[in-house]
Scaffold this active site. Structure first.
Site, PDB file in Angstrom:
ATOM      1  N   ASP A 525       0.765  -1.252   0.000  1.00 35.71           N
ATOM      2  CA  ASP A 525       0.000   0.000   0.000  1.00 35.71           C
ATOM      3  C   ASP A 525       0.794   1.300   0.000  1.00 35.71           C
ATOM      4  O   ASP A 525       1.142   1.819  -1.032  1.00 35.71           O
ATOM      5  CB  ASP A 525      -0.993  -0.015   1.178  1.00 35.71           C
ATOM      6  CG  ASP A 525      -2.043  -1.105   1.015  1.00 35.71           C
ATOM      7  OD1 ASP A 525      -1.785  -2.061   0.266  1.00 35.71           O
ATOM      8  OD2 ASP A 525      -3.115  -1.004   1.631  1.00 35.71           O
ATOM      9  N   GLU A 755      -3.727  -7.110  13.281  1.00 33.83           N
ATOM     10  CA  GLU A 755      -3.328  -6.887  11.888  1.00 33.83           C
ATOM     11  C   GLU A 755      -1.846  -6.541  11.778  1.00 33.83           C
ATOM     12  O   GLU A 755      -1.140  -7.003  10.893  1.00 33.83           O
ATOM     13  CB  GLU A 755      -4.175  -5.746  11.315  1.00 33.83           C
ATOM     14  CG  GLU A 755      -3.958  -5.495   9.842  1.00 33.83           C
ATOM     15  CD  GLU A 755      -4.846  -4.379   9.317  1.00 33.83           C
ATOM     16  OE1 GLU A 755      -5.413  -3.626  10.134  1.00 33.83           O
ATOM     17  OE2 GLU A 755      -4.970  -4.262   8.095  1.00 33.83           O
TER      18      GLU A 755
END
Ligand SMILES: *[C@@H]1O[C@H](CO)[C@@H](O)[C@H](O)[C@H]1NC(C)=O
Ligand SMILES: *[C@@H]1O[C@H](CO)[C@@H](O)[C@H](O)[C@H]1NC(C)=O
Ligand SMILES: *[C@@H]1O[C@H](CO)[C@@H](O)[C@H](O)[C@H]1NC(C)=O
Length: 786
Positions: A525, A755
Site C-alpha cells: 500500500d 493486523e
C-alpha cells in the site's frame, strides 16, 4: 492490497462507520488512480485488450482453460462454518445454500440491548474458533462482556448438530436475561419449510425439502423451553444483512416484561401447509444452559448424539494437531500451545464460501463478471470477511501444513475465477452479504491491476515436500494451464520500461494530495516508492516476484511436459533471476542496497494550506510540497521491507556478498525491534508519516507478520550453508523469539491476534481479531516453513 485506512493506534471500541468514511476517502484517490492505465495501456497487447476509440475495453469472460478444481472435490451439500462475517453461521458450498445463523441480545429492566449477529469490532467481543478443522466441526468460545458461551457444531453427511453452551455469568446484572434466536433461511425459492405440528397442536419440529439434500427435519433440544418462534415468507425486499432489524421488528414484550418473537406482528396468515422461507426460534437462557439445533437430512437421527461424537472429534483434532506441530516437544508454556491451536483453528473456521458476480470496471462501464464460486480464508472476520488474492497465499502457508488437499481446493477455486486473459480479481466481493462489509467505492475491481503472485510461493513451498509431491503432483499439472496464463498476464501487463524490469500499474501520477502516491497492487500500500509515478519507473519487489514465479512455473511446465513453452520460460527464468540484471537495475553502489527506480524527489512534505470559502469559513487541507525537483534515479531515501525482497524471495545465492550486507542491515536499529522487523526504516523521512491529511502510516513503521514470516523462512534457508550461515542462524533464532513472544504477550493481554504491531511498544493495532497472516505464528513456533 487491503485497506490503508485503519490507523495503527486504533482503540478497540472504534466504530466501523467512521472507519468506512476514512476508507472511502482513501478509496476516492485510488479509484481515480485507476483511470490512468486505461489511457496508457495501448501498447498493442491486442491479445489482452480490444481498443475502442482510444479507450481500453477489457475482455471480461471466464477462461475456458481446463478447470483447476476437481469436479467431485467436495460434497456441495455438506455443512460448514462458511459464513465468516457472522459470529455463528453455517451453510453449504453451493449457490443459494440454506443458511443458519444466530442472533443474541440481553433483556434487562424492560428493555433490550446488545443485538449481536455480524462480527463487529465495536461489540468488544472476544471470539475465536479454538478448535476447528474448517470442514466438519468447530468449537468457538465467545466472551461478550459478562456473558460467555461456546458455539459448537458438527457435520454428518448432509446434516449437522450444533449447540450453544453457556458458562457461568461472570458479573450478575440485576434482572438480566439472555436471549438466543436461531434462524434458518432458504434463499432458493423452490426449497420448502413447514412447521410439523404434534397431536397437541404444538409445533414439534420443522420439515421440508431442499435441493440436493432432499427431505429434512429441524429439531431443537434444550433444558429450557422455546420461548417463542416464528416462520414466514420474506418480502421481496428482504435482505439477510438486516436480520437483526427483522428480529427487533417482530419482538414484543409481555406483561412480565419478557421479550419474545411475536409472529402476529408479521401480519402473515399462513396455513401449516404453506411453505416458509425464514424461521426464528428463540430461547431465553440462564447460565450453564445448553441449547441445540439439529438439522437432520435424509432421515438422520441426531437427537442425543451430539455430546459423545463431538468430544471424540475434538479429542482427535487435538491429537492430530499435536502430532503435526509437535509443540509439546518444545519448551513453550501450555498457553502458547493453545494460542497456536486457536490461530490455526480460527484460520480454518473462518474459511468462507461465496457465489456470485464480481463488479469489474471493463473500461467503458462497470460490469458483473462471473458467476464465480470462491472458497477462501479471510484476513479478519469483522473487517475483511472476504477473499484477498495475496493474503490467500499466506493463509495457505498455514493451511497446507494441516490439510494440503484443502489448500489445493482453495487455490483451484481462485484459479478458476480467472478471465480468459489471466487476470484474477484482487478482492472477491461476490454476494450481498460480502458487499455489505465494503464501502461502495471499494467494490469495483480493475482488470489491469495485479497483486503479488503469492500462490507461486505456496506452490514452491509445497513442491519442496516429497510427501506432497508423491501424493499430489498430478494436481499441480492440472493447475498448470491456468498458472501459466496467470504468469503470462503478469509478465505482459506489468512489464517495465526496460527488458528485465517490471512496474506495478495503478499509481496516481498527478495527485498532489499524497506524500508519496500509494502502490496498492503491490500489497504494501503506502510503502514509499518514486515520489512522482511515471511509466519510467520500475519496482524491485515485482521483479523478485517474477523471478520466483518463473522458477516455479518452469518446474511445473516440466511436469506438464510443455516442451513448446520451455525455451520461453527458461529464458524468462534466467533473465528474471539474473543477479546481473537485478544489480544493473536496482543496486546502488553508493548506498550498498537494492532500491526501486523512478522519477523521484528526495525532498517532499505535506504542507498545510488554509483558505477561506465564500461563506467565510476557514478550511485546512494538506497538499504535497516538492522542495527539490524530481529526477530519474534510484529511490535511495527509502528503506524497509521492499528493499529486502532479493533476500525474502531468495534470489541471492548463499555465497552472495550482497546477502551478507542485507543480513548485517537487518540487525541495525532502523529495522530491528524487540518485537519483529518494522516495515519502514526509522531513519527514513517517511517513517510513521501520514500519506495524506487522513491516511495514517500503514506500511511505514508498523510490524507485519507476513513479512516477518518471509524473513524467517529465508533466514532459515540461508542458515543451511555458505559464508553467511552463522549470521543467518543467529538472526533467525533472535527474530523468531521476538516475534513469537510479542504476539503471545499481546494475545494473552487482549485475546486477539492483530493486523500489525507497534514497532515501539509491540502493541497490537489495526483490525482484530486478525487471524489472516498473523496466524502464521504457528508455523513460526513449529518451524514449519516448507
Ligand atoms: C489522481 O488524484 C487526484 C486527486 O489527488 C485526482 O484529482 C486525479 O484525477 C487522479 N488522477 C488520476 C489519473 O486518477
Ligand atoms: C469448469 O467448471 C465450471 C463450473 O463448475 C463448469 O461449468 C465447466 O463445465 C467446467 N469446465 C470443464 C472444462 O470441466
Ligand atoms: C433451486 O432448487 C432447484 C431445484 O429445487 C434447482 O433446480 C435450482 O438450481 C436451485 N437454484 C439455485 C440458484 O441453486
Amino acid at each position: 492490497m487491503r485497506k490503508r485506512n485503519v490507523k495503527p493506534s486504533q482503540k478497540t471500541n472504534q466504530n466501523d462507520s467512521v472507519q468506512y468514511e476514512k476508507a472511502a476517502r482513501a478509496k476516492e484517490t485510488q479509484i481515480l488512480a485507476y483511470s490512468i492505465p486505461a489511457a496508457i495501456v495501448l501498447t498493442g497487447i491486442l491479445v489482452f485488450y480490444i481498443t475502442n476509440y482510444g479507450s481500453t475495453v477489457f475482455i471480461l469472460e471466464k477462461s475456458n482453460l481446463p478447470n483447476a478444481s476437481l469436479p467431485n472435490a467436495y460434497d456441495p451439500n455438506a455443512w460448514g462454518s462458511y459464513r465468516p462475517h457472522v459470529y455463528f453461521g453455517l451453510k453449504t458450498r453451493k449457490p443459494a445454500s440454506p443458511l443458519v445463523g444466530l442472533v443474541w441480545y440481553r433483556q434487562a429492566l424492560g428493555s433490550v440491548d446488545r443485538f449481536r449477529h455480524g462480527c463487529r469490532q465495536e461489540d468488544n467481543i472476544r471470539y475465536m474458533w479454538q478448535d476447528s478443522d474448517g470442514e466438519t466441526f468447530g468449537h468457538q468460545r465467545v466472551i461478550d462482556n459478562e456473558l460467555t458461551f461456546d458455539t459448537n457444531w458438527l457435520g454428518f453427511k448432509h446434516s449437522f448438530a450444533s449447540e450453544i453452551k453457556l458458562h457461568p455469568i461472570s458479573q450478575k446484572i440485576p434482572n438480566a436475561k439472555y436471549t438466543f434466536v436461531f434462524y434458518f433461511y432458504l434463499e432458493n425459492e423452490s426449497d420448502t419449510l413447514y412447521p410439523e405440528v404434534g397431536s397437541d397442536g404444538q409445533v414439534k419440529s420443522y420439515i421440508g425439502n431442499i435441493d440436493g439434500i432432499g427431505k429434512y427435519r429441524i429439531r431443537f433440544e434444550s433444558n429450557n423451553p422455546v420461548t417463542s418462534e416464528a416462520s414466514f415468507k420474506v418480502p421481496p425486499t428482504f435482505n439477510l444483512v438486516s436480520i437483526t432489524d427483522v428480529v427487533q421488528g417482530i419482538t414484543d414484550v409481555n406483561d412480565e416484561g419478557t421479550f419474545f418473537i411475536n409472529q402476529a406482528k408479521l401480519g402473515q396468515n399462513l396455513e401449516n401447509s404453506d411453505s416458509r422461507q425464514l424461521l426464528f426460534v428463540q430461547f431465553t437462557v440462564a447460565e450453564n444452559d445448553v441449547v441445540r439445533m439439529h438439522f437432520e437430512g435424509n432421515e438422520e437421527q441426531l437427537e442425543g448424539k451430539f455430546g459423545d461424537v463431538f468430544n471424540k472429534k475434538l479429542e482427535n483434532f487435538r491429537k492430530t494437531f499435536d502430532e503435526k506441530y509437535e509443540l509439546k516437544q518444545t519448551n513453550y508454556p501450555a498457553n502458547y500451545e493453545m494460542m497456536g491451536r486457536a490461530a490455526l483453528s480460527n484460520m480454518l473456521g473462518s474459511i468462507g464460501y461465496w457465489h456470485g458476480y464480481s463488479e469489474v470496471d471493463s473500461g467503458d462501464s462497470v460490469k458483473p463478471y462471473g458467476p464465480l464460486s470462491l472458497l477462501s480464508g479471510v484476513p479478519s472476520r469483522p473487517f475483511f470477511p472476504r477473499g484477498f488474492l495475496w493474503d490467500e497465499g499466506f493463509h495457505n502457508l498455514l493451511i497446507k501444513n494441516f490439510n494440503p488437499s484443502l489448500t489445493l481446493n482453495i487455490l483451484s477455486s481462485w484459479l478458476d475465477s480467472m478471465t480468459s486473459t489471466g487476470w484474477i480479481p484482487r478482492e472477491m466481493i461476490l454476494d450481498p452479504e460480502a458487499r455489505s462489509k465494503v464501502p461502495a467505492e471499494f467494490i469495483t475491481q480493475h482488470p489491469d491491476v495485479a497483486n503479488p503472485p503469492m500462490f507461486f510461493y505456496v506452490i514452491e513451498s509445497l513442491m519442496r515436500s516429497t510427501d506432497f509431491m508423491t501424493q499430489y503432483s498430478r494436481r499441480l499439472v492440472q493447475f498448470y494451464p491456468r498458472l501459466k496464463q496467470f504468469y503470462l498476464w503478469l509478465k505482459e501487463t506489468q512489464k517495465g520500461p526496460k527488458k528485465g524490469t517490471f512496474r506495478w500499474r495503478g499509481r496516481n501520477g498527478t495527485t498532489d494530495l499524497e506524500l508519496n502516491p500509494k502502490t496498492l497492487p503491490s500489497g504494501l500500500d503506502d510503502f514509499p516508492r518514486a515520489s512522482h509515478p511515471t511509466n519510467d519507473e520500475y519496482h524491485l519487489d515485482l521483479l523478485c516476484w517474477m523471478a520466483l514465479s518463473s522458477r516455479v512455473l518452469r518446474q511445473i511446465a516440466e511436469y506438464a511436459s510443455d516442451t513448446a513453452f520451455m525455451p520461453e520460460i527458461e529464458e524468462d527464468m534466467e533473465l528474471f533471476n539474473s543477479i546481473e540484471n537485478l544489480d544493473k537495475h536496482h543496486w546502488s553502489e553508493s548506498k550498498q542496497r537494492y532500491f526501486d527506480y523512478g522519477f523521484h524527489s528526495e525532498n517532499v512534505a505535506l504542507k498545510e494550506i488554509r483558505f477561506q470559502d465564500k461563506n467565510g469559513q476557514i478550511h485546512v487541507i494538506k497538499k504535497r510540497d516538492v522542495k527539490s525537483p524530481p529526477k530519474l534515479q534510484l529511490v535511495e531515501n527509502v528503506y524497509g521491507y521492499l528493499n529486502l525482497f532479493p533476500f525474502l524471495l531468495r534470489l541471492l545465492h548463499p555465497t552472495s556478498d550482497k546477502l551478507g550486507i542485507i543480513l548485517k542491515d537487518l540487525k541495525k536499529e532502523e529495522l530491528w525491534t524487540p518485537y519483529g522487523l518494522r516495515s519502514t526504516s526509522s531513519n527514513s523521512p517517511y517513517y510513521m508519516r501520514y500519506n495524506t491529511q487522513h491516511d495514517g502510516p500503514y506500511w511505514r513503521g508498523p510490524i507485519w507478520i507476513n513479512m516477518n514470516y518471509l524473513a524467517l523462512a529465508s533466514l532459515k534457508h540461508y542458515s543451511a550453508s555458505g559464508p553467511h550461515s552463522e549470521v543467518a542462524r543467529n538472526l533467525y533464532s533472535e527474530l523468531r523469539q521476538n516475534v513469537i513472544t510479542n504476539i503471545a504477550t499481546q494475545y494473552q493481554a487482549t485475546g486477539h491476534f492483530w493486523e500489525h504491531y507497534n514497532d515501539k511498544t509491540g502493541k497490537g493495532a489495526g483490525s482484530h481479531p486478525f487471524t489472516g497472516w498473523t496466524a502464521l505464528v504457528l508455523n513460526i513456533m513449529a518451524e514449519k516453513y516448507d
